[in-house]
Design a protein around this motif. Sequence first.
Motif, PDB file in Angstrom:
ATOM      1  N   THR A 232      32.960 -51.773  93.618  1.00 36.93           N
ATOM      2  CA  THR A 232      32.268 -51.959  94.915  1.00 36.93           C
ATOM      3  C   THR A 232      31.855 -53.412  95.143  1.00 36.93           C
ATOM      4  O   THR A 232      31.750 -53.845  96.285  1.00 36.93           O
ATOM      5  CB  THR A 232      31.040 -51.035  95.030  1.00 36.93           C
TER       6      THR A 232
ATOM      7  N   LEU B 296      30.617 -49.465  89.896  1.00 36.07           N
ATOM      8  CA  LEU B 296      29.587 -49.503  90.922  1.00 36.07           C
ATOM      9  C   LEU B 296      28.618 -50.644  90.624  1.00 36.07           C
ATOM     10  O   LEU B 296      28.032 -50.713  89.536  1.00 36.07           O
ATOM     11  CB  LEU B 296      28.829 -48.169  90.971  1.00 36.07           C
TER      12      LEU B 296
ATOM     13  N   PRO C  93      23.022 -50.838  91.630  1.00 34.50           N
ATOM     14  CA  PRO C  93      23.041 -50.126  92.907  1.00 34.50           C
ATOM     15  C   PRO C  93      21.614 -49.824  93.371  1.00 34.50           C
ATOM     16  O   PRO C  93      20.773 -49.366  92.589  1.00 34.50           O
ATOM     17  CB  PRO C  93      23.813 -48.845  92.558  1.00 34.50           C
TER      18      PRO C  93
ATOM     19  N   PHE D 255      25.350 -46.642  99.079  1.00 39.08           N
ATOM     20  CA  PHE D 255      25.970 -45.789  98.049  1.00 39.08           C
ATOM     21  C   PHE D 255      26.022 -44.320  98.442  1.00 39.08           C
ATOM     22  O   PHE D 255      26.785 -43.551  97.861  1.00 39.08           O
ATOM     23  CB  PHE D 255      25.295 -46.004  96.685  1.00 39.08           C
TER      24      PHE D 255
ATOM     25  N   VAL E 150      29.437 -44.317  99.814  1.00 40.33           N
ATOM     26  CA  VAL E 150      30.434 -44.499  98.745  1.00 40.33           C
ATOM     27  C   VAL E 150      30.604 -43.194  97.954  1.00 40.33           C
ATOM     28  O   VAL E 150      31.722 -42.705  97.745  1.00 40.33           O
ATOM     29  CB  VAL E 150      30.021 -45.664  97.809  1.00 40.33           C
TER      30      VAL E 150
ATOM     31  N   LEU F 267      31.853 -42.897  86.838  1.00 43.91           N
ATOM     32  CA  LEU F 267      31.282 -43.940  87.693  1.00 43.91           C
ATOM     33  C   LEU F 267      30.739 -45.017  86.751  1.00 43.91           C
ATOM     34  O   LEU F 267      29.703 -44.830  86.113  1.00 43.91           O
ATOM     35  CB  LEU F 267      30.146 -43.370  88.556  1.00 43.91           C
TER      36      LEU F 267
ATOM     37  N   LEU G 175      21.511 -43.887  91.526  1.00 45.18           N
ATOM     38  CA  LEU G 175      22.742 -43.102  91.673  1.00 45.18           C
ATOM     39  C   LEU G 175      22.522 -41.620  91.385  1.00 45.18           C
ATOM     40  O   LEU G 175      23.139 -40.767  92.026  1.00 45.18           O
ATOM     41  CB  LEU G 175      23.841 -43.687  90.776  1.00 45.18           C
TER      42      LEU G 175
END
Length: 279
Positions: free
Chosen positions: A190, A216, A224, A231, A234, A247, A268
């Motif tokens: 990302t 990520l 993140p 996100f 995403v 991930l 996340l």
Amino acid sequence: MHIPQLSVTVSSIRSSSAPIVLQGDWGEQIAKAKALGYHQVELHIRNPKSIDADSILHVLDQTAVQVPAIGTGQTYSVDHLSFSSLDMAIRQAAVQRIKEQIRLASFLKAQVIMGSVRGSLPKDEPEQKTAYYVLVDCIKDCLDEAERYGVDLSLEAINRYETNVWNSAAETAAFIQGLGSKRLGLHLDTFHMNIEEVSLEETIREHGRILSHIHLADSNRLAPGQGHIDFLQVIGALKDVGYRGSLGLEYLPLPEPETAATQGLDHLQSILKTVYSRP
Ligand code: LER
Ligand code: MN
């Protein structure tokens, strides 16, 4: 429904400029990842020949931590070996290194990431054409080894400021599809996508079929949640394409490693909960 697992990047090489979250002794950092709440680690290994694979396997067994992927960027960033070097000895050493990573990955049941090891192409012809030709040849050579060992490889799209070949998802996907090997998938990140793509979620939807790994990091390469990437979008796109890989949390260890590891995990996990509880 399959909910993807989070894996945190770990390396024994300490560098404040490397986007590796946990750095230091393998055993200690894997145990730390587990204590912080991770069940997977992405190991960034400089040279498989200089690590004690048995003791790493022992810690992984003891902690029940899995390794979905091995990162190989140090082949280039530390040792300056690359597939596109016009010096045959240098590119053969790069291929040798990736083959050793493939053999290690077969033990760990991991895949192997090919990112910066491509190097960069010379600006002018005819050297540029030659470098591209030898680069593709090195990738094919590694794919033969991957086939022999039953290991998957992922080719990472990397932004234009780090390399001049395979920057966007579309360019990288076109190359992968042209080769036509089931062992080679697309790896997105990302941080790089934020530079190269119009829309992160549309890019994931477009190339989801061949997506084999994802990193990520937020827009500023912090955890993140610390920048401006959405996100929720995403992860929503990854769910829509039925992504079943890991991930990988690959970003700078700032403000310090444990805080960074926890920030990414918390942000996340909360997004995964929201997205995967939707009908
Ligand atoms: C490696 O996964 C990566 O994303 C590169 O930017 C390494 O610097
Ligand atoms: Mn990456």
